[in-house]
Design an enzyme around this catalytic site. Structure first.
Site, mmCIF file in Angstrom:
data_model
loop_
_atom_site.group_PDB
_atom_site.id
_atom_site.type_symbol
_atom_site.label_atom_id
_atom_site.label_comp_id
_atom_site.label_asym_id
_atom_site.label_seq_id
_atom_site.Cartn_x
_atom_site.Cartn_y
_atom_site.Cartn_z
ATOM 1 N N ASN A 9 -4.212 -13.202 -2.809
ATOM 2 C CA ASN A 9 -3.425 -13.807 -3.881
ATOM 3 C C ASN A 9 -2.052 -14.181 -3.329
ATOM 4 O OD1 ASN A 9 -2.184 -14.555 -6.271
ATOM 5 N ND2 ASN A 9 -2.003 -12.466 -7.061
ATOM 6 N N LYS A 11 0.254 -15.816 -4.768
ATOM 7 C CA LYS A 11 1.286 -15.882 -5.810
ATOM 8 C C LYS A 11 2.089 -17.184 -5.640
ATOM 9 C CE LYS A 11 1.167 -10.889 -6.096
ATOM 10 N NZ LYS A 11 1.897 -9.626 -6.357
ATOM 11 N N HIS A 97 -3.628 -10.663 -14.181
ATOM 12 C CA HIS A 97 -2.767 -9.991 -13.220
ATOM 13 C C HIS A 97 -1.570 -9.412 -13.960
ATOM 14 C CE1 HIS A 97 -0.038 -9.326 -9.842
ATOM 15 N NE2 HIS A 97 -1.100 -9.377 -9.056
ATOM 16 N N GLU A 99 1.455 -9.377 -13.403
ATOM 17 C CA GLU A 99 2.600 -10.273 -13.509
ATOM 18 C C GLU A 99 2.406 -11.283 -14.635
ATOM 19 O OE1 GLU A 99 3.355 -9.677 -8.760
ATOM 20 O OE2 GLU A 99 2.456 -11.538 -9.485
ATOM 21 N N GLU A 169 -5.363 -2.550 -10.146
ATOM 22 C CA GLU A 169 -4.084 -2.701 -9.460
ATOM 23 C C GLU A 169 -3.047 -1.834 -10.156
ATOM 24 O OE1 GLU A 169 -2.748 -6.780 -9.857
ATOM 25 O OE2 GLU A 169 -2.669 -6.514 -12.017
ATOM 26 N N GLY A 175 3.904 -4.756 -4.707
ATOM 27 C CA GLY A 175 5.149 -5.255 -4.139
ATOM 28 C C GLY A 175 6.212 -4.203 -3.934
ATOM 29 N N SER A 215 -0.457 -3.239 -2.829
ATOM 30 C CA SER A 215 0.082 -2.966 -1.488
ATOM 31 C C SER A 215 -0.978 -2.500 -0.500
ATOM 32 C CB SER A 215 1.229 -1.947 -1.561
ATOM 33 O OG SER A 215 2.316 -2.471 -2.294
#
Length: 253
Positions: A9, A11, A97, A99, A169, A175, A215
């Protein structure tokens, strides 16, 4: 046998030329070095999908999008629908996701519609779920993540659910440089598979690939992927460096 999958991904990263260089490097490395039965999915920003598709065609890689709208068409300025993605040869689409949930307010009900649209148009959804650090520390995280799956996926039939890939996740490990231990990842993947089995039966649950995201990188991938219920990874930062990403792929192959 569950499908082994490593998806990258990107992003909102890479210019067109930078991305093309990365695609070329990954394709060459995968073709030269990866011999195992693993599906490799690249998910660049949407405006590059048509440009990069020819480089993946005929190779060992599939093309994925990072999101799609729940409606097939309409007055939704700036959005991209599942039929549009399918029409340009996209194979997978990341949905839910953390985010997207955090910054764009996506709900479990909305994601159920997105999953429906993806499946109706022959796309494989990579459905993301996971908990915050606060939930993890408070101990109520398992119920939260199970609810994400229940509310967004449990309306599907047995046949449909086997076409969905789930990506766990932990939000606290995205991150941040933090990573769930291999034991933590296995425990959660096992619990999620049991949750699926409770709704669909064990035979169906055993067909569904569950990926780890958060990560995962070249250093920890082999240990994570050695766990019996970890079928691959949804890779963020490490997917932006060709050698790191292919090292992760080789750990799963």
């Amino acid at each position: 046998m569950r499908k082994k999958i490593v998806a990258g991904n990107w992003k909102m990263n890479k210019t067109a030329d930078e991305g093309l260089a990365l695609v070329s490097e990954v394709v060459n490395m995968v073709n030269a070095e990866v011999t195992g039965d693993v599906t490799v999915v690249l998910c660049p920003p949407a405006l590059y999908l048509t440009t990069y598709k020819p480089y993946l065609t005929g190779n060992k890689l599939a093309l994925g999008a990072q999101n799609c709208h729940e409606k097939a068409s309409g007055a939704y300025t700036g959005e991209i629908s599942a039929p549009m993605l399918k029409s340009i040869g996209v194979d997978y689409v990341i949905l839910g996701h953390s985010e997207r949930r955090q910054y764009f307010g996506e709900t479990n009900a909305q994601l159920a519609e997105k999953v429906n649209s993806a499946l109706e148009n022959g796309l494989t959804p990579i459905f993301c779920c996971g908990e915050s650090l606060e939930m993890r520390e408070n101990g109520d995280y398992l119920g939260f993540v199970k609810a994400q799956i229940t509310e967004s996926l449990f309306h599907l039939t047995d046949e449909q659910i086997t076409k969905v890939v789930i990506a766990y996740e932990p939000i606290w490990a995205i991150g941040t440089g933090l990573t769930a231990t291999s034991a933590q990842a296995q425990d959660m993947h096992f619990e999620l598979r049991q949750h699926l089995a409770g709704q669909y039966g064990d035979a169906v649950a055993q067909e569904i690939s569950i990926l780890y995201g958060g990560s995962a990188n070249a250093q920890n991938a082999a240990e994570l992927f050695a766990q019996p219920d970890v079928d691959g990874g949804l890779i963020g930062g490490a997917s932006l460096k060709s050698r790191d990403f292919v090292t992760v792929v080789k750990a799963r192959a």
